[in-house]
Design an enzyme around this catalytic site. Structure first.
Site, PDB file in Angstrom:
ATOM      1  N   ASP A   1      -0.541   1.492  -7.189  1.00 12.99           N
ATOM      2  CA  ASP A   1      -1.527   1.781  -8.226  1.00 12.99           C
ATOM      3  C   ASP A   1      -2.540   0.661  -8.423  1.00 12.99           C
ATOM      4  O   ASP A   1      -3.703   0.927  -8.714  1.00 12.99           O
ATOM      5  CB  ASP A   1      -0.804   2.059  -9.549  1.00 12.99           C
ATOM      6  CG  ASP A   1      -0.040   3.374  -9.521  1.00 12.99           C
ATOM      7  OD1 ASP A   1      -0.019   4.016  -8.458  1.00 12.99           O
ATOM      8  OD2 ASP A   1       0.528   3.751 -10.558  1.00 12.99           O
TER       9      ASP A   1
ATOM     10  N   SER B   1      -1.937   3.706 -17.297  1.00 15.55           N
ATOM     11  CA  SER B   1      -1.013   2.807 -16.627  1.00 15.55           C
ATOM     12  C   SER B   1       0.017   2.281 -17.614  1.00 15.55           C
ATOM     13  O   SER B   1      -0.250   2.156 -18.820  1.00 15.55           O
ATOM     14  CB  SER B   1      -1.792   1.633 -16.032  1.00 15.55           C
ATOM     15  OG  SER B   1      -0.927   0.588 -15.668  1.00 15.55           O
TER      16      SER B   1
ATOM     17  N   GLU C   1      -4.436   7.450 -13.393  1.00 10.39           N
ATOM     18  CA  GLU C   1      -4.323   6.456 -14.460  1.00 10.39           C
ATOM     19  C   GLU C   1      -5.700   5.867 -14.741  1.00 10.39           C
ATOM     20  O   GLU C   1      -6.576   5.872 -13.885  1.00 10.39           O
ATOM     21  CB  GLU C   1      -3.355   5.341 -14.057  1.00 10.39           C
ATOM     22  CG  GLU C   1      -1.916   5.789 -13.993  1.00 10.39           C
ATOM     23  CD  GLU C   1      -0.962   4.654 -13.632  1.00 10.39           C
ATOM     24  OE1 GLU C   1      -1.445   3.572 -13.253  1.00 10.39           O
ATOM     25  OE2 GLU C   1       0.257   4.868 -13.714  1.00 10.39           O
TER      26      GLU C   1
ATOM     27  N   CYS D   1       4.467  -5.501 -10.401  1.00  7.70           N
ATOM     28  CA  CYS D   1       3.830  -6.071 -11.594  1.00  7.70           C
ATOM     29  C   CYS D   1       4.881  -6.493 -12.617  1.00  7.70           C
ATOM     30  O   CYS D   1       5.829  -5.757 -12.901  1.00  7.70           O
ATOM     31  CB  CYS D   1       2.885  -5.062 -12.210  1.00  7.70           C
ATOM     32  SG  CYS D   1       1.519  -4.604 -11.130  1.00  7.70           S
TER      33      CYS D   1
ATOM     34  N   CYS E   1       7.436  -0.005  -6.030  1.00  7.97           N
ATOM     35  CA  CYS E   1       6.177   0.265  -6.713  1.00  7.97           C
ATOM     36  C   CYS E   1       6.318   1.497  -7.600  1.00  7.97           C
ATOM     37  O   CYS E   1       7.182   2.349  -7.371  1.00  7.97           O
ATOM     38  CB  CYS E   1       5.079   0.460  -5.682  1.00  7.97           C
ATOM     39  SG  CYS E   1       3.427   0.305  -6.383  1.00  7.97           S
ATOM     40  N   ASP E   2       5.437   1.628  -8.562  1.00  5.19           N
ATOM     41  CA  ASP E   2       5.582   2.562  -9.679  1.00  5.19           C
ATOM     42  C   ASP E   2       6.183   3.928  -9.335  1.00  5.19           C
ATOM     43  O   ASP E   2       7.206   4.322  -9.873  1.00  5.19           O
ATOM     44  CB  ASP E   2       4.219   2.802 -10.329  1.00  5.19           C
ATOM     45  CG  ASP E   2       3.686   1.564 -11.028  1.00  5.19           C
ATOM     46  OD1 ASP E   2       4.339   0.512 -10.948  1.00  5.19           O
ATOM     47  OD2 ASP E   2       2.615   1.646 -11.645  1.00  5.19           O
ATOM     48  N   LYS E   3       5.526   4.688  -8.469  1.00  5.92           N
ATOM     49  CA  LYS E   3       5.971   6.067  -8.226  1.00  5.92           C
ATOM     50  C   LYS E   3       7.125   6.135  -7.237  1.00  5.92           C
ATOM     51  O   LYS E   3       7.800   7.162  -7.145  1.00  5.92           O
ATOM     52  CB  LYS E   3       4.805   6.926  -7.708  1.00  5.92           C
ATOM     53  CG  LYS E   3       3.559   6.893  -8.583  1.00  5.92           C
ATOM     54  CD  LYS E   3       3.867   7.173 -10.027  1.00  5.92           C
ATOM     55  CE  LYS E   3       2.679   6.909 -10.932  1.00  5.92           C
ATOM     56  NZ  LYS E   3       2.260   5.509 -11.036  1.00  5.92           N
TER      57      LYS E   3
ATOM     58  N   CYS F   1       4.319  -5.378  -3.979  1.00  4.36           N
ATOM     59  CA  CYS F   1       5.443  -4.627  -4.560  1.00  4.36           C
ATOM     60  C   CYS F   1       6.493  -4.261  -3.512  1.00  4.36           C
ATOM     61  O   CYS F   1       7.675  -4.135  -3.826  1.00  4.36           O
ATOM     62  CB  CYS F   1       4.950  -3.320  -5.187  1.00  4.36           C
ATOM     63  SG  CYS F   1       3.300  -3.352  -5.868  1.00  4.36           S
TER      64      CYS F   1
END
Length: 572
Positions: free
Chosen positions: A86, A475, A449, A199, A127-129, A54
């Site tokens: 994650d 998630s 998650e 992702c 990445c996600d956060k 990521c």
């Protein structure tokens, strides 16, 4: 080079006047010229690291951003911050660090900017956060800022089909159920992630990337290209140029992130069947602007928004497919044409959202994104639930669900590990509602998650036959009847803490309700007998987080935000 008046810029505190000679000596030591020091200082922040794919393209893109800043007449100063990825943190104690990292990212960017008196910010995240964390820092500091997504991963190919990391998680469940050989599992894991990028489905990273464009903090089209695509370097360069123009015009993040812009963000989540984590991140970004925008506000908008983008995990396509048909602006154009967005919101281009997308032509020869007049579903892909089990609310992704009502029997676990073990052993049955509690923001601590657990259930072929409820999170890649963010959480005595095995629960996503079927007297007796639980985290950052974090429906934030400000950093 433009001669800048620094009389109102933060960098005057470290670059102007005889008393700042020691400070300037450090800049000369790094090869800066007198002209460079006299120009505005622009922080170029990335979450580059080697933790996961990521983030690995971010350093390359930062160099292009710096070039754009420099050529526009300001001085770029690159720095990095952390991420917790994650996909690697998932399914073990490491996931407790994930949501906490959002606050650490925002805090660390704030501290770097404050400590060195930078005047503007380009933030690159993958990445996600890290996406919401970077946007929170921008709105908190309120200096001219441009956000840029690092890009999604290309889909993997296995046996002639596109595959993602979610296929790997679900393959684990199939292997555990004896439905897949270990050799086949190894082949899938080697093909699912072919290179750089986050992702690829409409999971949290791509959901927040869509938000970055529609909320106005990112340049149009900048979120679309996959991470390996050199087109990303062009958008990074343009982002660097754009932030200098914002500095010239004194257009700040809070001029852009208004209540209307936040509403636009919730619309695009509903329209794309995006991640339930948006229900945490949008209230948190709003908090930095002094705007109250709760989980319920987000979910109400998402519910009434037609679902128009056919994206994984509930649909067929990935982010790369959106890019191929024209990128996020195609989704925004469809929503503008359908009258679902506030087109008059300011953006980082200095123009409104409607002006930015005036010339976009919606492509008709594709089925990745539909027009609002022909949606996949007339309601959005994510909805809010409330009832005696979740008085503060809960959230469920309904994109891809065949049934919107589930009535079943509680099977309770006080941590994710115990639930996953039960799933591995198939110690559950059709009609069960698996309850995973004491995993909320305080109780985890960290609000984990549950992708490993939900994916294992799907891999066993039971995804439509059971439901899951948690005060933790699911998630963005989760599918199935999975309800997260239940509040109040178990750690503070919320009703989820009072459930016992065998209790009847009714979930109705069409009505927006979630209730335990128990007499009020029984609930009162259980509440009187309940005692708080201790966690194993009694020192360190997770302990500190648990002391300060607020409820999920307000974004699980750790400080009061702009509503309590007496000044903003941008005006020091």
């Amino acid at each position: 080079m433009t001669k800048w008046d620094k009389s109102r810029l933060p960098s005057r505190h470290v670059t102007i006047g005889p008393e700042r000679a020691p400070h300037r000596s450090y800049y000369y030591a790094m090869g800066m010229t007198e002209e460079d020091i006299a120009a505005p200082l622009v922080g170029v922040a990335t979450c580059w690291n080697e933790a996961a794919p990521c983030n690995t393209a971010l350093s390359r893109q930062a160099q292009s951003s710096k070039r754009g800043v420099k050529e526009a007449g300001a001085s770029p100063r690159e720095f990095t911050t952390i991420t917790v990825t994650d996909g690697i943190a998932m399914g073990h104690q490491g996931m407790k660090s994930s949501l906490v990292s959002r606050e650490v990212i925002a805090d660390s960017v704030e501290l770097t900017m404050r400590g060195h008196c930078y005047d503007a910010l380009v933030g690159l995240a993958g990445c996600d956060k890290s996406l919401p964390g970077m946007m929170m820092a921008m709105t908190r500091l309120n200096v001219p800022s441009v956000f840029m997504y690092g890009g999604s991963i290309m889909p993997g190919r296995f046996e002639g089909k596109d595959v993602t990391v979610v296929d790997v998680f679900e393959a684990v469940g199939q292997y555990g159920a004896g439905l897949m050989t270990e050799e086949r599992l190894c082949q899938i894991e080697r093909h699912a992630c072919p290179g750089e990028g986050a992702c690829g489905g409409q999971f949290t990273a791509n959901t927040m990337a869509c938000i970055s464009e529609v909320i106005g903090l990112a340049l149009p089209y900048s979120a679309g290209a996959p991470a390996p695509d050199l087109d990303r370097d062009h958008w990074a360069y343009e982002s660097g140029k754009a932030v200098v123009e914002l500095l010239r015009r004194n257009i700040r993040p809070r001029d852009i992130v208004t209540l209307k812009a936040l509403e636009n963000a919730a619309v695009i989540v509903g329209a794309t069947g995006g991640s339930t984590n948006a229900g945490l991140h949008l209230p948190a970004i709003a908090n930095e602007c002094g705007i109250r925008f709760t989980l319920q506000d987000v979910a109400e908008i998402m519910r009434r928004t037609p679902h128009i983008a056919d994206l994984k995990p509930g649909g067929r396509y990935v982010a790369y497919d959106v890019f191929k048909v024209g990128g996020v602006p195609v989704i925004i154009k469809a929503l503008l044409d359908g009258g679902l967005l506030h087109g008059d919101c300011m953006t980082v281009t200095g123009k409104t959202l409607a002006e930015n997308h005036k010339a976009v032509v919606f492509p008709r020869d594709q089925d990745v994104v539909r027009p609002v007049s022909d949606p996949i579903s007339p309601i959005g892909g994510v909805v809010d639930l409330k009832g005696n089990l979740a008085p503060e609310g809960a959230i469920v992704k309904i994109a891809g669900l065949h049934a919107l009502r589930f009535e079943g029997t509680a099977l309770c676990f006080d941590c994710e590990e115990d639930a996953f073990k039960a799933v591995e052993m198939r110690a559950y049955k059709p009609g069960d509602i698996i309850v995973i509690r004491y995993e909320g923001p305080k109780g985890g601590p960290g609000m984990r998650e549950m992708l490993s657990t939900t994916s294992a259930i799907y891999g066993q072929g039971m995804g439509e036959q059971v439901a899951l409820i948690t005060d933790g999170r699911f998630s963005g890649a989760t599918r199935g009847f999975c309800i997260g963010h239940v509040g109040p959480e178990a750690a503070v005595g919320g009703p989820i803490a009072l459930l016992r095995n065998g209790d009847r629960i009714v979930i109705d996503a069409e009505k927006g309700t979630i209730d335990m079927i128990l007499p009020e007297e029984e609930i009162a007796q259980r509440r009187a007998a309940w005692t708080p639980r201790r966690t194993d985290y009694n020192s360190g950052v997770l302990w500190k987080y648990a002391q300060t974090v607020g409820p999920a429906y307000l974004g699980a934030v750790t400080q009061p935000g702009a509503a309590a400000e007496t000044h903003t950093y941008a005006d020091i």
